[in-house]
Scaffold this active site. Sequence first.
Site, short mmCIF file in Angstrom:
data_model
loop_
_atom_site.label_atom_id
_atom_site.label_comp_id
_atom_site.label_asym_id
_atom_site.label_seq_id
_atom_site.Cartn_x
_atom_site.Cartn_y
_atom_site.Cartn_z
N ASP A 474 2.61 -11.16 9.27
CA ASP A 474 2.11 -10.79 10.70
C ASP A 474 2.49 -9.43 11.22
O ASP A 474 3.55 -8.96 10.48
CB ASP A 474 2.36 -11.81 11.72
N THR A 476 2.47 -8.00 15.09
CA THR A 476 3.26 -8.03 16.23
C THR A 476 4.44 -8.98 16.25
O THR A 476 4.29 -10.15 15.88
CB THR A 476 2.29 -8.35 17.20
N PHE A 615 -11.70 0.42 27.66
CA PHE A 615 -11.41 0.60 25.90
C PHE A 615 -12.20 -0.51 25.14
O PHE A 615 -12.11 -1.81 25.46
CB PHE A 615 -9.97 0.77 25.49
N LYS A 620 -13.41 3.38 21.10
CA LYS A 620 -12.20 3.85 20.91
C LYS A 620 -11.72 4.71 21.96
O LYS A 620 -10.99 5.82 21.85
CB LYS A 620 -12.21 4.57 19.62
N LYS A 639 -9.06 9.04 28.03
CA LYS A 639 -8.13 8.99 26.87
C LYS A 639 -8.61 8.24 25.84
O LYS A 639 -9.43 7.28 26.01
CB LYS A 639 -6.78 8.60 27.30
N GLY A 751 -4.19 -9.53 14.22
CA GLY A 751 -5.15 -9.57 15.11
C GLY A 751 -5.50 -8.31 15.87
O GLY A 751 -6.23 -8.08 16.82
N ASP A 752 -4.74 -7.40 15.67
CA ASP A 752 -4.65 -5.82 16.57
C ASP A 752 -5.87 -5.14 15.98
O ASP A 752 -6.47 -5.31 14.75
CB ASP A 752 -3.48 -5.31 16.40
#
Length: 1121
Positions: A474, A476, A615, A620, A639, A751-752
């Site tokens: 994983d 995170t 976002f 993006k 941003k 999962g990011d």
Amino acid sequence: MSRPLNSSSYPLQSISQRSSISGPSMSSQPNIADDPPNRSRLGVGHGKGKKKRVSDADEEEALLGYSGMDGIDERNENKRPENVNIGGKGKNGSRTIPLQSSSSNKSPFPPNIVRNQKYSVVTFLPLVFYEQFKFFFNFYFLVVALSQFVPALKIGYIVTYVAPLAFVLAVTMGKEAYDDYQRYIRDREANSTRYLVLLPQPPSPLHHYSPLPGEPPISPSLPRPQTRSTPASSIKVGDMVLLEKNQRIPADMVLLTTSEEEGTCFIRTDQLDGETDWKLRVAIGETQQLGEKGVGSAEGSLYADPPIKDIHTFYGILTLRSLTPGPQEVTTIPLSVENVLWANTVLAAGSAVGLVTYTGKETRAVLNTSEPETKMGTLEKEVNKMAKILCTVTFALSVFLVALNGFRGQWYIYVFRFLILFSSIIPISLRVNLDMGKTVYAHQIHNDPEIPETIVRTSTLPEELGRVEYLLSDKTGTLTRNEMELKKLHMGTLVFGWDSMDEVAHLTSQALNEQDGTMERRKSSMSAIPGRGRRDMSSRVRDAVMALATCHNVTPVTNDDGSVTYQASSPDEVAIVEWVESVGVRLIHRDRTSMTVLSTAGTEYIHDVLYIFPFTSESKRMGIIVRERSSGIITFIQKGADTIMAKLVQKNDWLEEECGNMAREGLRTLVLGRKKLTDSSFNEFDRRYKKAQLVSGEERSIELAKVVTECLENELELLALTGVEDKLQEDVKSTLELLRNAGLKIWMLTGDKIETATNIAISSKLVGRGQYIHQAAKLTSSDQVRDMLDFLSAKLDACLVIDGESLQLCLDRFRPEFVHLATQLPTVVACRCSPTQKADVARLIREYTKKTVCCIGDGGNDVSMIQAADVGVGIVGKEGKQASLSADFSINQFSYLTKLLLWHGRNSYKRSAKLSQFVIHRGLIIAVIQAVFSSIFFFAPIALYQGWLQVGYATLYTMAPVFSLVLDKDVNEDLALLYPELYKDLTKGRSLSYKTFFTWLLISVYQGGIIMLLSLLLFESEFLHIVAISFSALVINELIMVALEVTTWHTYMILSELGTAVLYFGSMAVLPAYFDLSFVLSKQFAYKVAIIVAFSSFPLYVIKAVHRRFNPADYAKVSGI
């Protein structure tokens, strides 16, 4: 003054946390005249009208399209299946739940019970016996033990056959019973946790009152509702549950009302999706008006789709009926995932009321958790296969001896008696020795001071740590700490590193003070659109800082102790807001219509939020339009990723180069730009955007994106480039480098977002310097997948970065080709993976490669992956202990993996391999002696060694020296960690293979034959003493063989060798039935036994010495450096 609740007041506001941004009323447009004024200012994400993750903040794009559109009720009503009765369950699992449910009715839905136990009182014995006797080893000994109760087959003492098997079963059953009892205790604790369930309330006019325009809203939630305390296991579908702060949510439920005036609440989802950031959830507008006390009187029904695994998707329809006098009005509200609280998440702040929708095994948390399977190590499987070969040898030998005797008399009984005589060939003591060895390995791991608090939860798998070829990790909390920090601010000609941020604070403070002193003059001079113009250093820094202070979705939350924490859907955002605070601009208030920041001088700057463009993984980028309340200046700030923003900002000559430099440093880059808007240009955008919102279908998102692009996203003033560091766990870089050098292929499953995962892969050195990274995202067709496979097949040293959707497409259409290719790559990064997808990848690699797979994670979302691996490692971290409790091994940080695999894994595997082969050799050699004896004496199935000699051989006379091999080590710890390449040899399984097995088989045949034949030749005149002669030679031979196998001597090894020798010769005095002391003490006995032992062991010593000299093992070469 009261009036009926308008059915269109809140139908869409309840969908999103940003759905009531303040702005001018749209009353001039009849289709949306009933929308609240705040409705008009909602922005949407950019990109095409494709299906997106509903949990992302851009679901408004899909939902707001129905704002004010005729027919929304018809669309939703048509969605509901006709075969679902109110309060019932549809054939496909969908359900329609009445709000006023009767708890006395039997629920058609599964009970809300947590059950992780493997056994019940009834099934314990049958299942444990099945698990044990499905292994050939145990089944063989069960048959042998039972045969001793048949008089015709009885050989020796029954206890010698029954006791070892009973010991193994007793230890196993005790361990299983204890583990299952611990699971029962944890389940009982979870099921008995009490929650407050709302009692049905009588309707009250106040609860259905909507204020007229201009009237202040009446707060109906001051009194507490009537509730009953109910254990979690008794909660049913249709119950309204009152949740308090820090309570774990017991079932999946739709959020009806919260203690916050705006109807929002935060939840912690770390045990569900692994993300530590709080998630914002929004109550349904109509039920939020009723408050906690009045929501129990609401009438209507909730339709919910069938339960599925996807935690990012939910579709439901809430139908409310008005209770006021007059015509009954029906309000229909579509629901999304932002209106839902999933089970196993935690309410982070305030209180809330939810309507239970899914319970028990239908909750998302349970659907994403796979059943734990009983794990069996590779070494045990290999030993099991060898046992089958030995059984075949035993049977063949028995039939062969009977055949040589001509199958006379009851030959089949003779065959069975020979089988029992030769049962030592498959020694049950092997299971006992291996299990005791595993206990020693677990003790050594647990007491290693360099990896403190490491726990071995599955004691059957230590050897697997030495065979790992694929490591699935994983991200995170495992590789990273999930702690972000802004490290660099680049403004073209100005660059600020982490060590010069105090200068940023000084320049910001200086510029803000100047601005406050000359506000009137600046207002008049900046009301027109400015050019890019030259500005002094301090004003440029101030503009960048203020832009960062306002362009985000961060909310400050006040804790019970008065401290303030920032919450957002992304840790990047929190890191930037915390950095802004460190340089003198602090966010002190945020709601859906405004935000307030405070300077170090005590000046408050209030900004009205006009539009937000959230976002998304497609766009993006994140944008916001704010109006500074004091000056009235309207600014669009944006941003986003450099790949997108580079096309939107004004031409420059530094952005691309600096983005590359920051990426090489492992920093996550964000490009910041802005565009100041005049009142006329904003009004033009506002008019066109509202018009585009009324477009129906897929064209709507295209039109919205077109308006944003034409009016806002062009010629942005480039303010700054930020570099944010996601702090890595301690020693992650060196650990990954060591593991790569040890031959492990490392996969990162997260999962990011794909950009974040790529940055971490670079910064953690998961991707080597100069290694090519191939990104595969948003693949939608077979041709795209085929092109990717063709490209990678020619570049097998690349790192593949692939998102979850593309991964699923590859597995669905090109499973064999993709897995064959991916398993050859040194590194694979899979992003946007669901918990079940992680587990599926682990199973796929195991099934395809037949190699040992180790999975490591720290969150509840990693449990399925950990349980699906050959070896599961859980990290005790910020996300709790769920992964740690479900894993085979529990560690405190990722870097402990080096010691666990390269040292403890090596020792466990090498020792168990040596131990198992030696125990088999010990059984084989005595069986060969028995076979030679029976062949010479007319093929009679009579035991040569009976009674205490048979019992003592495998216990008192050889067990301690043989078992002391679990303390052996071929290299010392420093060398094992200094030369990780030594680990590669272990993964090839050479320490225990068919080659080594047959080598030991030949050694046993040679030594057994030599001992028996020389005993007969040298002691022909003393034939009556053949038992004492051959048995003494056998025991001494085994002690010498153990000494020859030892690589590094340990004190206990020496003591066990000497102690066993003293014990054996001492026992001769107390066993006169087997040993004649006058004969044993004679010189003739001593020198002839010495000759036998020399012939049986010395040739093997010579062969081993020659082999070590001319073909040394890798560890021997390293040790000699």
